[in-house]
Every structure is written in structure tokens, then in C-alpha cells.
Design a protein around this motif. Sequence first.
Motif, PDB file in Angstrom:
ATOM      1  N   UNK A 173       0.806  -1.207   0.000  1.00  0.00           N
ATOM      2  CA  UNK A 173       0.000   0.000   0.000  1.00  0.00           C
ATOM      3  C   UNK A 173       0.840   1.258   0.000  1.00  0.00           C
ATOM      4  N   UNK A 174       0.188   2.382   0.273  1.00  0.00           N
ATOM      5  CA  UNK A 174       0.837   3.693   0.264  1.00  0.00           C
ATOM      6  C   UNK A 174       0.714   4.309   1.642  1.00  0.00           C
ATOM      7  N   UNK A 175       1.836   4.794   2.175  1.00  0.00           N
ATOM      8  CA  UNK A 175       1.821   5.559   3.419  1.00  0.00           C
ATOM      9  C   UNK A 175       1.803   7.038   3.055  1.00  0.00           C
ATOM     10  N   UNK A 176       0.776   7.735   3.493  1.00  0.00           N
ATOM     11  CA  UNK A 176       0.648   9.155   3.192  1.00  0.00           C
ATOM     12  C   UNK A 176       1.205   9.971   4.358  1.00  0.00           C
ATOM     13  N   UNK A 177       2.158  10.792   4.035  1.00  0.00           N
ATOM     14  CA  UNK A 177       2.816  11.582   5.085  1.00  0.00           C
ATOM     15  C   UNK A 177       1.839  12.553   5.736  1.00  0.00           C
ATOM     16  N   UNK A 178       0.949  13.138   4.928  1.00  0.00           N
ATOM     17  CA  UNK A 178       0.035  14.159   5.444  1.00  0.00           C
ATOM     18  C   UNK A 178      -1.327  13.583   5.806  1.00  0.00           C
ATOM     19  N   UNK A 179      -1.365  12.313   6.118  1.00  0.00           N
ATOM     20  CA  UNK A 179      -2.589  11.662   6.577  1.00  0.00           C
ATOM     21  C   UNK A 179      -2.416  11.351   8.061  1.00  0.00           C
ATOM     22  N   UNK A 180      -3.239  11.962   8.914  1.00  0.00           N
ATOM     23  CA  UNK A 180      -3.095  11.797  10.362  1.00  0.00           C
ATOM     24  C   UNK A 180      -3.388  10.375  10.810  1.00  0.00           C
ATOM     25  N   UNK A 181      -4.050   9.587   9.995  1.00  0.00           N
ATOM     26  CA  UNK A 181      -4.282   8.191  10.343  1.00  0.00           C
ATOM     27  C   UNK A 181      -3.044   7.338  10.122  1.00  0.00           C
ATOM     28  N   UNK A 182      -2.081   7.869   9.346  1.00  0.00           N
ATOM     29  CA  UNK A 182      -0.873   7.108   9.044  1.00  0.00           C
ATOM     30  C   UNK A 182       0.307   7.500   9.936  1.00  0.00           C
TER      31      UNK A 182
END
Length: 432
Positions: free
Chosen positions: A269-278
Motif C-alpha cells: 500500500x501507500x503511506x501518506x505523510x500528510x494523513x493523520x491516520x498514518x
Amino acid sequence: MAEKPMCMPIQIPHDEDMQKGDSVRCLTMLGHFGFECLPHQLVNRSIQQGFSFNILCVGETGIGKSTLIDTLFNTNLKDKKSSHFYSNVGLKIQTYELQENNVQLKLTVVRTVGYGDQINKEASYQPIVDYVDAQFEAYLQEELKIKRSFTDYHDSRIHVCLYFISPTGHSLKSLDLLTMKNIDSKVNIVPLIAKADTISKYDLQKFKCKIMTELVSNGIQIYQFPTDDEPTAQANSSMNGQLPFAVVGSMDEVKVGKRMVRGRQYPWGVLQVENENHCDFIKLRDMLLCINMEDLKEQTHIQHYEWYRCCKLKKMGFTDVGPDNKPLSFQEIYEAKRQKFYDQCQREEEELKQKFMQRVKEKETTFKESEKELQKKFDHLKRVQQEETMKLEEERRQLEEEIIDFYKMKAVSETLQTQVCTNIKKEKDRKK
């Protein structure tokens, strides 16, 4: 006492007056007026002068310090990768001029080099402590100058220390505890769990609790976001409960759905830096740059720098009160220290004089004793010389007597020899 404002009556024109042909000039308000413009003046001047912010990044080599700074400021600062083969811990200091809209920021980033790579890590924190103290000392020396130039002075004091913790998932290393213990009174520490995408959410939460427990048990003070300001109190209070931040940095853009986001592409998958869930990158950026940057600078000045300044001046002998607990002015302290220094110089000068006189007397005594010994040797040698002279005179006299006797014997011998020759000649003549 302040004078009370006088209320002037305001005449409002009636409809009858307006009908008579008197024209009333209506003024349109173009902006604020009065002293309510002061905040706008301060904002405009601050924008013109620009802002400065100094960050200290402490962490092991390859833990992602440079990548996170690039991600925070959304720019590529073009920092070279560090090697693992440094014999000692060093610091890399770089200053950048950044601009966002009309706001200019002078960013100074100080990164550790070779931190945690040595076998003996006992003094790995010392270069960090020395650098922070050196910046405080430079600012203090500028304050103590007669002609200060803070308008042109670049304040290099560290405003925040981002301490990168290895994502082990177990506990803090001894080096982490030792370093934070030695710098927590000198700089605002914000602990970060680096490369947090290597730990599961459940283990990450346990790791956060373990870190905070170890920090409290070891008496390490980290920066707490202020909760006394009403607009930001709720957000800061919530963020204080989520320390340390678990962050991931990346400048790569990855396609998610129909949009491009900054993140990391993995097979699963993709880890999103600007996603607070990640990860907590957004929380760190908001707390650090958007909400509490000025508080970090203020805490650096009124807490850490003032503590250093207080200790430094006390070490130099300056105090606020005298022996009778009465307040003293700087001039009184200076005069007292000047008199104390003068008295000390007088005492040392007197001691030096006494030591000098004592050494002179000792040298004189030594010289006199040496002179006596030399005189004794001289007298002895003189007597020996006289005795030798007398012996030589006696030998010379005897030698002269022997020479006289020798010449007498020679004369007698010559006379006898002449007589013998004469007798022989006569004898020969008679025979003939």
C-alpha cells in the motif's frame, strides 16, 4: 494621573437643514484608526524584517533527519548524506533563506554527524552541549557590549531540538537518556519516533507510553505545548498527550486515487505523510510551525537563556542583593568587584614583593657563603703557591751553586789539561 477623555457634542444635521441646500460630506472608512492599528503596525514591521528559526536535529546517522526537515518546509535543502565512519560526533550547520508568499524565514538547521556510531558513546552529547552554550555565550557577549547591534545580529540560539528516537519498539537507549538529561535545561526538546511506519499501530502506542514513562522516571523535561492561551489551549493540551510524535518524512509524490500525495510506496500500500491516520507529521508541523513557533523562541529566551545568563553572572560574582538582602544596582556591584579586585591585586603585589625580598635575601646569603668558600680556596691556593715558590727558589739557589761549582771544576780541569798538554809537548821536544 491620566486625564479623562472629553466628550465633544456631535451635531447631527436635521432633514430640514439638508433640504435647505446644505451639503453634508460623508467620509468612507478606509481602515482602522487610533491605537487599534498597533497590532497591524507590528505585523507589517515583522513581515518586512523577516523571521528566524533555529532547529537542532539530534539522532543517529541515517534515521531521517534531513528528509523530515525537507518535508516540514516542503523544499529540497540539498543536504549531502552523512557517513557512518566519523571518529567523533560533529555538527553540521546550514542556514537557508526561505520564502512563503510574502513571509521570509531565515532557517538554521544544525544536524548531528556521526552520532551513535562510536563504540565509546560516553561523551557523544558533549559537542551538542558545547554548541548550545556557545550560542548563549555569543548572545550574552552581545548584550554586554556598550554599543549593541541586535538589528543586524543573527540570533543563533537553538529554539527547538528535534530528538529522533530509533523505532526499536522496546525502550530508549542509554545514549538517548544521557543526551536528553544533559540538554533538557538548555533547549526545548520535542521527542520524535523516526520512521514510524516500521512499527504497527498497537506497538507504536505501547512504545509511546514506554518512552514517556522512562522520561518521567529519569527526570527529563521535554517541551510542553502551552495551555494558558485560550485559542490554542485545547489543541496544545491534546497534543501534549500524544507526545512523542511518530513521524515519517518523504518528498516523493505517490498517486492515490486521482490525486498526488507525498508518501511512500510499499508493496502492500501507500503511506501518506500528510494523513493523520498514518503518522503524526501534520500534528508536528502544526504544533511546530503554525501554532507554537513564537512560544518556542520565547521559552528559549526567558527560560533557557535566562538560566544560562543567571548561572554565568553568578559565577562571575554578580548578585541582585547584598549581604544585608538589600537590592544592589549594577554600578554598585561593579564598584564593589572593582574594589575587591584592586584589593586582591594589592595583596598579590605585596605577597610578590615579600617573596621577591625573601628570594633576594636567600640569594645574598648564598652568595656570601659562596664568597667565603671562594676566599678560603683563594687563601689555600695562595699558601700553596707561596710554598711552591719558596721550594722553587731553594732549588734555583742550589742549582746556581751547582753551576758555580761546575764552572770551577771546569776551569781546574782545563788548567790541568793545559799543563798536561804542555808537559807532553816539552817531553816530545826533549826527545827530539
